[in-house]
Design a protein around this motif. Structure first.
Motif, PDB file in Angstrom:
ATOM      1  N   PHE A   1       0.839  -1.201   0.000  1.00  0.00           N
ATOM      2  CA  PHE A   1       0.000   0.000   0.000  1.00  0.00           C
ATOM      3  C   PHE A   1       0.874   1.251   0.000  1.00  0.00           C
ATOM      4  CE2 PHE A   1      -2.876   3.188   1.664  1.00  0.00           C
ATOM      5  CZ  PHE A   1      -4.028   2.915   0.946  1.00  0.00           C
ATOM      6  N   ALA A   2       1.919   1.218   0.845  1.00  0.00           N
ATOM      7  CA  ALA A   2       2.807   2.379   0.941  1.00  0.00           C
ATOM      8  C   ALA A   2       3.458   2.657  -0.410  1.00  0.00           C
ATOM      9  CB  ALA A   2       3.866   2.123   2.009  1.00  0.00           C
TER      10      ALA A   2
ATOM     11  N   GLN B   1      11.781   6.170  10.633  1.00  0.00           N
ATOM     12  CA  GLN B   1      10.436   6.644  10.984  1.00  0.00           C
ATOM     13  C   GLN B   1      10.501   7.984  11.710  1.00  0.00           C
ATOM     14  OE1 GLN B   1       8.981   3.191  13.107  1.00  0.00           O
ATOM     15  NE2 GLN B   1       7.956   2.417  11.274  1.00  0.00           N
TER      16      GLN B   1
ATOM     17  N   LEU C   1       0.508   0.715   8.066  1.00  0.00           N
ATOM     18  CA  LEU C   1       0.914  -0.465   8.845  1.00  0.00           C
ATOM     19  C   LEU C   1      -0.360  -1.201   9.253  1.00  0.00           C
ATOM     20  CD1 LEU C   1       3.299   1.216  11.459  1.00  0.00           C
ATOM     21  CD2 LEU C   1       3.952   0.302   9.236  1.00  0.00           C
ATOM     22  N   TYR C   2      -0.211  -2.422   9.695  1.00  0.00           N
ATOM     23  CA  TYR C   2      -1.363  -3.123  10.251  1.00  0.00           C
ATOM     24  C   TYR C   2      -1.592  -2.658  11.685  1.00  0.00           C
ATOM     25  CZ  TYR C   2      -1.705  -6.049   6.183  1.00  0.00           C
ATOM     26  OH  TYR C   2      -1.895  -6.469   4.904  1.00  0.00           O
TER      27      TYR C   2
ATOM     28  N   VAL D   1      -5.208   3.940   7.290  1.00  0.00           N
ATOM     29  CA  VAL D   1      -5.699   3.312   6.051  1.00  0.00           C
ATOM     30  C   VAL D   1      -6.013   1.835   6.261  1.00  0.00           C
ATOM     31  CG1 VAL D   1      -4.355   4.876   4.621  1.00  0.00           C
ATOM     32  CG2 VAL D   1      -3.366   2.694   5.270  1.00  0.00           C
TER      33      VAL D   1
HETATM   34  N1  LIG Z   1      -2.515  -3.728   0.280  1.00  0.00           N
HETATM   35  C1  LIG Z   1      -3.685  -3.174   0.009  1.00  0.00           C
HETATM   36  O1  LIG Z   1      -4.215  -3.285  -1.103  1.00  0.00           O
HETATM   37  C2  LIG Z   1      -4.385  -2.379   1.068  1.00  0.00           C
HETATM   38  C3  LIG Z   1      -3.862  -2.253   2.342  1.00  0.00           C
HETATM   39  N2  LIG Z   1      -4.510  -1.503   3.280  1.00  0.00           N
HETATM   40  C4  LIG Z   1      -3.963  -1.358   4.624  1.00  0.00           C
HETATM   41  O2  LIG Z   1      -2.692  -0.773   4.553  1.00  0.00           O
HETATM   42  C5  LIG Z   1      -1.878  -1.254   5.618  1.00  0.00           C
HETATM   43  C6  LIG Z   1      -0.592  -1.782   5.023  1.00  0.00           C
HETATM   44  O3  LIG Z   1      -0.903  -2.810   4.110  1.00  0.00           O
HETATM   45  P1  LIG Z   1       0.198  -3.448   3.176  1.00  0.00           P
HETATM   46  O4  LIG Z   1       1.083  -2.388   2.636  1.00  0.00           O
HETATM   47  O5  LIG Z   1      -0.482  -4.302   2.209  1.00  0.00           O
HETATM   48  O6  LIG Z   1       0.993  -4.356   4.212  1.00  0.00           O
HETATM   49  P2  LIG Z   1       2.454  -4.982   4.097  1.00  0.00           P
HETATM   50  O7  LIG Z   1       2.503  -6.190   4.946  1.00  0.00           O
HETATM   51  O8  LIG Z   1       2.844  -5.099   2.681  1.00  0.00           O
HETATM   52  O9  LIG Z   1       3.363  -3.855   4.762  1.00  0.00           O
HETATM   53  C7  LIG Z   1       3.197  -3.490   6.086  1.00  0.00           C
HETATM   54  C8  LIG Z   1       4.412  -2.679   6.538  1.00  0.00           C
HETATM   55  O10 LIG Z   1       4.375  -2.642   7.942  1.00  0.00           O
HETATM   56  C9  LIG Z   1       5.708  -2.644   8.450  1.00  0.00           C
HETATM   57  N3  LIG Z   1       5.816  -3.768   9.420  1.00  0.00           N
HETATM   58  C10 LIG Z   1       5.791  -5.069   9.177  1.00  0.00           C
HETATM   59  N4  LIG Z   1       5.928  -5.771  10.313  1.00  0.00           N
HETATM   60  C11 LIG Z   1       6.065  -4.877  11.305  1.00  0.00           C
HETATM   61  C12 LIG Z   1       6.260  -4.976  12.708  1.00  0.00           C
HETATM   62  N5  LIG Z   1       6.344  -6.152  13.323  1.00  0.00           N
HETATM   63  N6  LIG Z   1       6.351  -3.853  13.405  1.00  0.00           N
HETATM   64  C13 LIG Z   1       6.281  -2.645  12.802  1.00  0.00           C
HETATM   65  N7  LIG Z   1       6.101  -2.506  11.481  1.00  0.00           N
HETATM   66  C14 LIG Z   1       5.992  -3.601  10.746  1.00  0.00           C
HETATM   67  C15 LIG Z   1       6.653  -2.888   7.326  1.00  0.00           C
HETATM   68  O11 LIG Z   1       7.315  -1.687   7.008  1.00  0.00           O
HETATM   69  P3  LIG Z   1       8.850  -1.420   7.456  1.00  0.00           P
HETATM   70  O12 LIG Z   1       9.543  -2.723   7.521  1.00  0.00           O
HETATM   71  O13 LIG Z   1       9.411  -0.533   6.401  1.00  0.00           O
HETATM   72  O14 LIG Z   1       8.787  -0.725   8.753  1.00  0.00           O
HETATM   73  C16 LIG Z   1       5.733  -3.312   6.188  1.00  0.00           C
HETATM   74  O15 LIG Z   1       6.182  -2.865   4.971  1.00  0.00           O
HETATM   75  C17 LIG Z   1      -2.690  -2.310   6.318  1.00  0.00           C
HETATM   76  O16 LIG Z   1      -3.263  -1.783   7.491  1.00  0.00           O
HETATM   77  C18 LIG Z   1      -3.775  -2.664   5.327  1.00  0.00           C
HETATM   78  O17 LIG Z   1      -4.954  -3.080   5.982  1.00  0.00           O
HETATM   79  C19 LIG Z   1      -5.665  -0.856   2.977  1.00  0.00           C
HETATM   80  C20 LIG Z   1      -6.228  -0.950   1.743  1.00  0.00           C
HETATM   81  C21 LIG Z   1      -5.657  -1.734   0.700  1.00  0.00           C
END
Ligand SMILES: NC(=O)C1=CN([C@@H]2O[C@H](COP(=O)(O)OP(=O)(O)OC[C@H]3O[C@@H](n4cnc5c(N)ncnc54)[C@H](OP(=O)(O)O)[C@@H]3O)[C@@H](O)[C@H]2O)C=CC1
Ligand SMILES: [Cu+2]
Length: 528
Positions: free
Chosen positions: A38-39, A76, A90-91, A113
């Motif tokens: 998403f990011a 961050q 993020l989730y 989001v």
């Molecule tokens: N994918 C989609 O189509 C959509 C997604 N969303 C929402 O967007 C959000 C992100 O989704 P999406 O990009 O697909 O998810 P991803 O799993 O692809 O990415 C999530 C990001 O969260 C960070 N992360 C992962 N694990 C941890 C952890 N243990 N602690 C802290 N940070 C962590 C990482 O970034 P880093 O390592 O750089 O810190 C990672 O890139 C979610 O809430 C989802 O519900 C909403 C609509 C559509």
């Protein structure tokens, strides 16, 4: 009405210093926390729309290659310091890892989001949880109904809406501006308590389908029974003819178009009723009665079920003559004719058809073609339903249909026709939306779109929360932006029947419903 009134937009877009610090034109920076799918899509989309983007990651070096070069990847903490407005991609489970950033995040806008795995029926929403973690930040829920794919491929007609909610109207309108810059249509859903509803939307599979399906089933049973009595039971009881063989196919095939036509009429009737209500009340910015609201919201699904029945009917009709029994009936008919001396009428020993036979053949041919032809207008109407499909529902809840209906009537009415309709109606009483002047939207530089005003201030039930949207309709027709904006109309002094007959005359003079007319243009009620 005076032409100057028509040319003046109800709300001027504010270009002054009120555009937020993150607007693309003012060089503001948007931050994204997270480096997932998403990011990445969001960063690309924001960059394409002219925003500066910083991405905060736990491990910026590792993720550097996966973002466009223009996006700056950093820790961050740094990202939070650089941006005033941050998307939290993020989730929910990982929100707590941001706790240490509470200080730098204070007084900044956080856009939640996130979506859930399951429908949340009770308990706090993700956005409320985020707000509780960062009480000094402003949380806006939004963009969760847009997939990463949709962000990358650009908004399509079906899923253009971005539902937003927040306890801070100003933050909400800033995010609405960003959504609009990205090509989406923001829909204001009010305070953060709506977040749970917004989060549940992507999880609802086939919303609004139950009623149309039950309706179709009920209609099917009714018409099947009726046709059974007429075509099978009656001949059996009166003439002792056994026609039970018709039950599986032929009866089904004559029932399907009945269901299809009734459903199709149910798609268009609420539009007429809505127009009637609007005329009666003298405004289209008041909520319809609940039953009409619900009916309007179900039109799309009813139309699609109707289309499905029509397709089935077409399939059945095509396959009917291919059946063995049909061929058997044909041969037995021919044999019967020969037995009755029918072939004796042939001229030239059967080399060609006699005049009488030709007439019969023509008759049969025409009769076979007729059903296809008479379904074509219905097919046209049904196909127009398809373009209304949205992947997620129109904002449900109170007033949803009114908003959708208002949007549709405005978008679909041709400007020329709208002008004529307005000319025959008494001059409207125009006044801007209260507080409209305070609203401002960061967006890309360029000509300001005419803003479509929301509900009237006379709307006490919250419909006035609707987001302002650019009037693309007005823009796309020869730069007539700002014209024909009639959000609020005083109660019309003319009797209803006079207004209706005047509008009907305009419709007639425009050739409404004629074969050359744009589909649905003539089917929607006149806009006021
Ligand atoms: N994918 C989609 O189509 C959509 C997604 N969303 C929402 O967007 C959000 C992100 O989704 P999406 O990009 O697909 O998810 P991803 O799993 O692809 O990415 C999530 C990001 O969260 C960070 N992360 C992962 N694990 C941890 C952890 N243990 N602690 C802290 N940070 C962590 C990482 O970034 P880093 O390592 O750089 O810190 C990672 O890139 C979610 O809430 C989802 O519900 C909403 C609509 C559509
Ligand atoms: Cu037919």
């Amino acid at each position: 009405m005076p032409e100057s009134d028509m040319a003046r937009p109800l709300l001027e877009r504010d270009h002054g210093g009120s555009v937020g610090p993150w607007g693309p034109s003012s060089g503001g920076t948007v931050g994204i926390l997270g480096t997932g799918d998403f990011a990445r899509s969001l960063a690309t989309c924001l960059l394409c729309s002219g925003f500066k983007v910083v991405v905060g990651s736990r491990n910026p070096k590792r993720n550097a290659g996966i973002f466009p070069a223009e996006a700056e990847l950093m820790s961050q903490e740094e990202a939070v310091k650089r941006a005033e407005l941050l998307f939290v991609a993020l989730y929910k489970e990982h929100y707590c890892t941001l706790r240490s950033l509470a200080g730098p995040l204070a007084h900044k806008i956080l856009i939640d989001v996130s979506n859930n795995q399951e429908v949340n029926t009770k308990g706090e929403s993700n956005a409320e949880y985020l707000a509780s973690l960062f009480p000094h930040s402003t949380v806006v829920k939004g963009f969760n109904v847009v997939s990463a794919w949709a962000l990358q491929s650009g908004p399509k007609d079906g899923n253009k809406q971005v539902l937003l909610c927040s306890n801070c109207p100003e933050a909400r309108s800033h995010v609405a501006g960003i959504a609009r810059s990205l090509g989406f249509t923001p829909v204001d859903m009010g305070s953060l308590s709506s977040a749970r509803e917004i989060e549940n939307i992507p999880l609802r599979l086939l919303p609004f389908w139950k009623v149309p399906l039950v309706l179709a089933l009920g209609l099917f049973l009714f018409f099947y029974l009726y046709n059974f009595v007429r075509a099978v039971l009656h001949p059996y009881l009166i003439e002792n003819q056994n026609k039970f063989y018709k039950m599986p196919l032929e009866l089904l095939n004559i029932t399907l178009p009945c269901v299809s036509y009734v459903l199709l009429s149910l798609v268009y009737v609420p539009g007429v009723l809505a127009a009637f209500y609007q005329l009666r009340r003298g405004t289209k910015y008041r909520r319809f009665p609940h039953w009409l609201d619900q009916w309007l919201l179900h039109r799309k699904q009813i139309g699609l079920v109707s289309f499905f029945c029509a397709c089935l009917h077409a399939l059945y009709s095509l396959s009917l003559p291919m059946r063995r029994s049909a061929r058997y009936l044909l041969i037995s008919d021919a044999v019967k004719q020969v037995g009755e001396g029918g072939s004796g009428r042939r001229v030239g020993g059967g080399a060609g058809l006699a005049h009488g036979d030709l007439r019969i053949v023509w008759h049969h041919g025409a009769r076979a073609a007729l059903p296809i032809g008479r379904h074509l207008p219905a097919l046209r109407l049904q196909l127009t339903q398809l373009e209304r499909i949205h992947l997620h529902p129109v904002p449900a809840g109170p007033g949803g249909a009114a908003r959708q209906h208002a949007a549709h009537t405005r978008l679909r009415m041709e400007p020329g026709l709208r002008r004529k309709v307005l000319q025959v109606l008494p001059a409207p009483h125009l006044h801007p939306h209260p507080g409209g002047a305070q609203r401002h939207y960061p967006g890309p530089s360029g000509p300001a779109p005419a803003l479509r005003p929301p509900q009237a201030d006379a709307d006490p039930q919250g419909l006035g929360e609707e987001e302002l949207r650019p009037d693309h309709d007005a823009q796309s027709h020869g730069g007539s932006a700002g014209k024909f904006q009639h959000p609020v109309r005083r109660r019309c002094p003319l009797p209803l029947w006079v207004q209706l007959s005047r509008i009907y005359c305009v419709y007639l003079s425009q050739g409404m419903g004629g074969p050359t007319h744009k589909p649905t243009g003539g089917l929607l009620p006149p806009v006021l």
